[in-house]
Design a protein around this motif. Structure first.
Motif, mmCIF file in Angstrom:
data_model
loop_
_atom_site.group_PDB
_atom_site.id
_atom_site.type_symbol
_atom_site.label_atom_id
_atom_site.label_comp_id
_atom_site.label_asym_id
_atom_site.label_seq_id
_atom_site.Cartn_x
_atom_site.Cartn_y
_atom_site.Cartn_z
ATOM 1 N N ILE A 101 0.845 -1.198 0.000
ATOM 2 C CA ILE A 101 0.000 0.000 0.000
ATOM 3 C C ILE A 101 0.879 1.246 0.000
ATOM 4 C CG2 ILE A 101 -1.970 1.127 1.107
ATOM 5 C CD1 ILE A 101 -2.411 -1.280 2.782
ATOM 6 N N GLY A 102 0.421 2.275 -0.689
ATOM 7 C CA GLY A 102 1.121 3.563 -0.706
ATOM 8 C C GLY A 102 0.869 4.329 0.580
ATOM 9 N N GLY A 103 1.381 5.550 0.627
ATOM 10 C CA GLY A 103 1.228 6.357 1.836
ATOM 11 C C GLY A 103 0.828 7.786 1.550
ATOM 12 N N GLY A 104 0.505 8.049 0.277
ATOM 13 C CA GLY A 104 0.229 9.417 -0.159
ATOM 14 C C GLY A 104 -0.935 10.096 0.542
ATOM 15 N N ASN A 105 -1.806 9.337 1.190
ATOM 16 C CA ASN A 105 -2.915 9.935 1.947
ATOM 17 C C ASN A 105 -2.434 10.549 3.257
ATOM 18 O OD1 ASN A 105 -2.291 7.228 2.698
ATOM 19 N ND2 ASN A 105 -4.152 7.129 3.919
ATOM 20 N N ILE A 106 -1.195 10.214 3.645
ATOM 21 C CA ILE A 106 -0.666 10.722 4.919
ATOM 22 C C ILE A 106 0.578 11.582 4.682
ATOM 23 C CG2 ILE A 106 0.252 10.083 7.185
ATOM 24 C CD1 ILE A 106 -1.419 7.478 6.964
ATOM 25 N N PHE A 107 1.562 11.048 3.997
ATOM 26 C CA PHE A 107 2.793 11.812 3.784
ATOM 27 C C PHE A 107 3.567 11.298 2.579
ATOM 28 C CE2 PHE A 107 6.988 13.567 4.564
ATOM 29 C CZ PHE A 107 6.696 14.822 5.078
ATOM 30 N N ARG A 108 4.106 12.208 1.798
ATOM 31 C CA ARG A 108 4.999 11.859 0.687
ATOM 32 C C ARG A 108 6.325 12.569 0.902
ATOM 33 N NH1 ARG A 108 0.542 12.307 -3.042
ATOM 34 N NH2 ARG A 108 0.076 10.187 -3.745
ATOM 35 N N GLY A 109 7.416 11.853 0.687
ATOM 36 C CA GLY A 109 8.747 12.400 0.909
ATOM 37 C C GLY A 109 8.981 13.718 0.192
ATOM 38 N N LEU A 110 8.525 13.792 -1.066
ATOM 39 C CA LEU A 110 8.792 14.992 -1.861
ATOM 40 C C LEU A 110 8.043 16.211 -1.338
ATOM 41 C CD1 LEU A 110 9.036 13.756 -5.558
ATOM 42 C CD2 LEU A 110 10.773 14.978 -4.236
ATOM 43 N N THR A 111 6.884 15.980 -0.707
ATOM 44 C CA THR A 111 6.124 17.092 -0.130
ATOM 45 C C THR A 111 6.946 17.719 0.994
ATOM 46 O OG1 THR A 111 4.270 15.574 -0.367
ATOM 47 C CG2 THR A 111 3.802 17.672 0.716
ATOM 48 N N GLY A 112 7.649 16.848 1.736
ATOM 49 C CA GLY A 112 8.453 17.318 2.857
ATOM 50 C C GLY A 112 9.596 18.214 2.413
ATOM 51 N N VAL A 113 10.171 17.889 1.227
ATOM 52 C CA VAL A 113 11.332 18.647 0.746
ATOM 53 C C VAL A 113 10.987 20.137 0.622
ATOM 54 C CG1 VAL A 113 12.890 18.979 -1.224
ATOM 55 C CG2 VAL A 113 12.392 16.680 -0.410
ATOM 56 N N GLY A 114 9.804 20.425 0.089
ATOM 57 C CA GLY A 114 9.363 21.804 -0.057
ATOM 58 C C GLY A 114 9.148 22.506 1.280
ATOM 59 N N ARG A 115 9.046 21.728 2.341
ATOM 60 C CA ARG A 115 8.773 22.327 3.651
ATOM 61 C C ARG A 115 9.988 22.263 4.573
ATOM 62 N NH1 ARG A 115 3.516 18.927 4.765
ATOM 63 N NH2 ARG A 115 2.238 19.543 2.992
ATOM 64 N N GLY A 116 11.139 22.099 3.966
ATOM 65 C CA GLY A 116 12.367 22.141 4.757
ATOM 66 C C GLY A 116 12.837 20.804 5.300
ATOM 67 N N PHE A 117 12.149 19.689 4.968
ATOM 68 C CA PHE A 117 12.628 18.378 5.417
ATOM 69 C C PHE A 117 13.710 17.878 4.471
ATOM 70 C CE2 PHE A 117 8.352 18.249 7.242
ATOM 71 C CZ PHE A 117 8.588 17.719 8.496
ATOM 72 N N ASP A 118 14.668 17.178 5.010
ATOM 73 C CA ASP A 118 15.649 16.484 4.203
ATOM 74 C C ASP A 118 14.926 15.340 3.474
ATOM 75 O OD1 ASP A 118 18.410 15.063 3.921
ATOM 76 O OD2 ASP A 118 17.250 13.690 5.160
#
Ligand code: UDP
Length: 236
Positions: free
Chosen positions: A50-67
């Protein structure tokens, strides 16, 4: 009668939201669980990613300052949440299901291995492989291709909200036509988007056919399993 003995079913995290903007819809979970439990009852061995896009995607984090690596680890943990939710729903639907994780995290789930997955499936349990591939920079599409090949599934079923692969985006182009069958090479040639290229190439190289179908219409999973011509089949 099922035409497959062992399948790998890939479900997108996004579909688990249903009509919500985030998180898990108990209605969608219940509907998926009933459909999956029904085919398990016929003796089909089932692995699920199962995917996880309903909760969190790694690339979304990048735009918000996450590594990126941390973001991807958060994404992988999101797939664990979804996997546990589906396991619960499957048990409520009367099926036996177990979560194996690609990253060590007992007691949430036992660490994935091919041998463990096969042992559980032979016992009649649905195996949900959580945590993607366990590595950043990959997707759950790639995890489903990898696990599908590893467990020697006969087919990778990609359950989505669209009912197959089209010549163009049917929402933008009214002349778009659906393929009932297409080869891997033709998908490359036409630059159609079926799965990400890493996942797609893994299936091609290991001769694992893909069926793209609409999982949100109850009864469709059964039809695919029975070999009815719905969705699109991709093969070499
Ligand atoms: N992910 C990862 N490695 C994997 C699988 C998933 O890093 O092997 C992370 C990645 O950040 C991804 C997120 O988990 O954005 C959720 O997975 P995915 O986007 O495939 O889920 P879907 O879009 O199908 O819901």
């Amino acid at each position: 009668m099922p035409i497959y003995k062992r399948i790998l079913l890939k479900l997108s995290g996004e579909s688990l939201m249903g009509t919500q903007k985030y998180g898990l819809s108990t209605e969608v979970l219940g509907s998926y669980a009933e459909q999956i439990a029904a085919i398990a009852a016929e003796g089909v061995q089932i692995g699920i990613v199962i995917g996880g896009g309903n909760i969190f995607r790694g690339l979304t984090g990048v735009g918000r300052g996450f590594d990126r690596v941390k973001g991807d680890q958060m994404g992988m943990l999101a797939t664990v949440i979804n996997s546990l939710a589906l396991q619960g729903a499957l048990e409520s639907a009367g099926a036996k299901a177990q979560v194996l994780t690609s990253i060590r995290m007992e007691p949430v789930g036992e660490l994935y291995s091919k041998a463990k997955a096969l042992e559980l499936m032979e016992e009649g349990r649905i195996v949900i492989v959580a945590g993607g591939t366990g590595n950043p920079y990959f997707t759950t599409d790639t995890a489903s291709a990898l696990r599908g090949v590893e467990i020697e599934a006969e087919v990778l079923l990609k359950g989505t909200r669209v009912d197959g692969i089209y010549t163009a985006d049917p929402e933008k182009d009214p002349t778009a036509e659906k393929f009932s069958q297409i080869t891997f090479d033709e998908v490359y040639r036409r630059q159609l988007k079926v799965m990400d290229l890493t996942a797609f190439t893994m299936c091609k190289q290991n001769d694992l056919p893909i069926v793209v179908f609409d999982m949100d219409t109850p009864g469709n999973l059964r039809k695919v399993i029975d070999g009815e011509q719905i969705g699109t089949v991709v093969r070499n």
